[in-house]
Motif scaffolding. Structure first.
Motif, PDB file in Angstrom:
ATOM      1  N   UNK A  24       0.738  -1.256  -0.139  1.00 29.06           N
ATOM      2  CA  UNK A  24      -0.089  -0.026   0.004  1.00 29.06           C
ATOM      3  C   UNK A  24       0.874   1.176   0.022  1.00 29.06           C
ATOM      4  N   UNK A  25       2.030   1.317   0.741  1.00 33.67           N
ATOM      5  CA  UNK A  25       2.984   2.315   0.727  1.00 33.67           C
ATOM      6  C   UNK A  25       3.470   2.558  -0.840  1.00 33.67           C
ATOM      7  N   UNK A  26       3.968   1.432  -1.421  1.00 35.06           N
ATOM      8  CA  UNK A  26       4.237   1.525  -2.635  1.00 35.06           C
ATOM      9  C   UNK A  26       3.340   2.175  -3.691  1.00 35.06           C
ATOM     10  N   UNK A  27       2.203   1.637  -3.518  1.00 34.51           N
ATOM     11  CA  UNK A  27       1.063   2.240  -4.458  1.00 34.51           C
ATOM     12  C   UNK A  27       0.794   3.606  -4.017  1.00 34.51           C
ATOM     13  N   UNK A  28       1.148   4.331  -2.899  1.00 29.20           N
ATOM     14  CA  UNK A  28       0.990   5.490  -2.337  1.00 29.20           C
ATOM     15  C   UNK A  28      -0.530   5.798  -1.888  1.00 29.20           C
ATOM     16  N   UNK A  29      -1.107   4.478  -1.364  1.00 29.09           N
ATOM     17  CA  UNK A  29      -2.347   4.409  -1.135  1.00 29.09           C
ATOM     18  C   UNK A  29      -2.500   4.884   0.389  1.00 29.09           C
ATOM     19  N   UNK A  30      -3.616   5.559   0.838  1.00 23.22           N
ATOM     20  CA  UNK A  30      -4.000   6.093   2.072  1.00 23.22           C
ATOM     21  C   UNK A  30      -5.306   5.607   2.313  1.00 23.22           C
ATOM     22  N   UNK A  31      -5.591   5.164   3.549  1.00 21.52           N
ATOM     23  CA  UNK A  31      -6.523   4.997   4.214  1.00 21.52           C
ATOM     24  C   UNK A  31      -7.625   6.387   4.404  1.00 21.52           C
ATOM     25  N   UNK A  32      -8.705   6.640   4.139  1.00 18.35           N
ATOM     26  CA  UNK A  32      -9.220   7.786   4.262  1.00 18.35           C
ATOM     27  C   UNK A  32     -10.252   7.762   5.162  1.00 18.35           C
ATOM     28  N   UNK A  33     -11.120   6.606   5.163  1.00 16.68           N
ATOM     29  CA  UNK A  33     -12.365   6.625   6.289  1.00 16.68           C
ATOM     30  C   UNK A  33     -12.176   5.017   6.647  1.00 16.68           C
ATOM     31  N   UNK A  34     -12.304   5.042   7.832  1.00 15.07           N
ATOM     32  CA  UNK A  34     -12.700   3.783   8.448  1.00 15.07           C
ATOM     33  C   UNK A  34     -13.903   3.628   9.794  1.00 15.07           C
ATOM     34  N   UNK A  35     -14.805   2.896   9.287  1.00 16.63           N
ATOM     35  CA  UNK A  35     -15.971   2.981  10.174  1.00 16.63           C
ATOM     36  C   UNK A  35     -16.237   1.528  10.496  1.00 16.63           C
ATOM     37  N   UNK A  36     -17.196   1.126  11.215  1.00 17.95           N
ATOM     38  CA  UNK A  36     -17.500  -0.236  11.666  1.00 17.95           C
ATOM     39  C   UNK A  36     -18.082  -0.838  10.191  1.00 17.95           C
ATOM     40  N   UNK A  37     -17.491  -1.783   9.836  1.00 15.59           N
ATOM     41  CA  UNK A  37     -17.838  -2.332   8.257  1.00 15.59           C
ATOM     42  C   UNK A  37     -17.767  -1.552   7.109  1.00 15.59           C
ATOM     43  N   UNK A  38     -17.095  -0.472   7.262  1.00 20.44           N
ATOM     44  CA  UNK A  38     -16.598   0.352   5.997  1.00 20.44           C
ATOM     45  C   UNK A  38     -15.327   0.867   5.909  1.00 20.44           C
ATOM     46  N   UNK A  39     -15.025   0.915   4.818  1.00 20.09           N
ATOM     47  CA  UNK A  39     -13.271   1.387   4.615  1.00 20.09           C
ATOM     48  C   UNK A  39     -13.208   2.041   3.146  1.00 20.09           C
ATOM     49  N   UNK A  40     -12.510   3.235   3.089  1.00 17.22           N
ATOM     50  CA  UNK A  40     -12.322   3.874   1.884  1.00 17.22           C
ATOM     51  C   UNK A  40     -10.903   3.923   1.669  1.00 17.22           C
ATOM     52  N   UNK A  41     -10.225   3.666   0.768  1.00 17.45           N
ATOM     53  CA  UNK A  41      -8.769   3.753   0.429  1.00 17.45           C
ATOM     54  C   UNK A  41      -8.501   4.668  -0.969  1.00 17.45           C
ATOM     55  N   UNK A  42      -7.782   5.520  -0.967  1.00 16.16           N
ATOM     56  CA  UNK A  42      -7.340   6.365  -2.036  1.00 16.16           C
ATOM     57  C   UNK A  42      -5.946   6.151  -2.687  1.00 16.16           C
ATOM     58  N   UNK A  43      -5.825   6.012  -3.848  1.00 17.45           N
ATOM     59  CA  UNK A  43      -4.335   5.938  -4.588  1.00 17.45           C
ATOM     60  C   UNK A  43      -4.625   6.683  -5.641  1.00 17.45           C
ATOM     61  N   UNK A  44      -3.450   7.788  -5.636  1.00 13.18           N
ATOM     62  CA  UNK A  44      -3.462   8.838  -6.423  1.00 13.18           C
ATOM     63  C   UNK A  44      -2.771   8.158  -7.943  1.00 13.18           C
TER      64      UNK A  44
END
Length: 148
Positions: A24-44
């Motif tokens: 994920x670091x290599x992809x420059x991905x970032x965890x932007x939202x974490x909620x119970x049962x939900x997650x969002x990840x962004x990759x430029x």
């Protein structure tokens, strides 16, 4: 669906685990939202993450969708558990165009051992989202095994 996390410190545990993922670091991905049962990840967008036509490579997009589903699930697991993807299916619906790719994972069944997730990835250009990927994942709770 609304879920109650088994661990009140789930968000910190998810962020800690995500920070240890070298890919994920290599992809420059970032965890932007974490909620119970939900997650969002962004990759430029970066040229190194593309295929021959300049679109995000399906492998990079599938990787962030897999992680979004895994971490959506992990947030519902007990503090002494770890997470592992058992299976996932990816449907590519549109070319991965955009300034950023956003993956969202939603738990749709919160079983004790297996969690079923829906994942989606959107190419984002000037704030407009285009659905590029739909996925279905089976995520396993590794009970009694810390995520280290």
């Amino acid at each position: 669906m609304t879920f109650k996390p088994a661990d009140p410190n789930f968000a910190e545990r998810v962020r800690d685990s995500f920070s240890r993922q070298a890919f994920m670091r290599y992809l420059d991905a970032s965890l932007t939202i974490i909620e119970p049962g939900y997650c969002e990840i962004r990759m430029p967008y970066r040229p190194e993450l593309t295929q021959q036509h300049g679109f995000f490579h399906a492998g990079t997009t599938a990787a962030i969708v897999d992680s979004a589903c895994g971490y959506a699930s992990f947030g519902l697991m007990p503090a002494d558990a770890s997470v592992l993807t058992v299976e996932y299916k990816v449907n590519l619906l549109a070319p991965g165009r955009g300034e950023v790719m956003v993956a969202r994972g939603h738990v749709i069944r919160n079983g004790r051992t297996l969690k079923i997730c829906r994942g989606q990835a959107f190419g984002v250009t000037n704030g407009a989202e285009t659905l590029c990927v739909e996925s279905l994942s089976t995520i396993m709770t590794l009970a009694g095994r810390e995520d280290r």
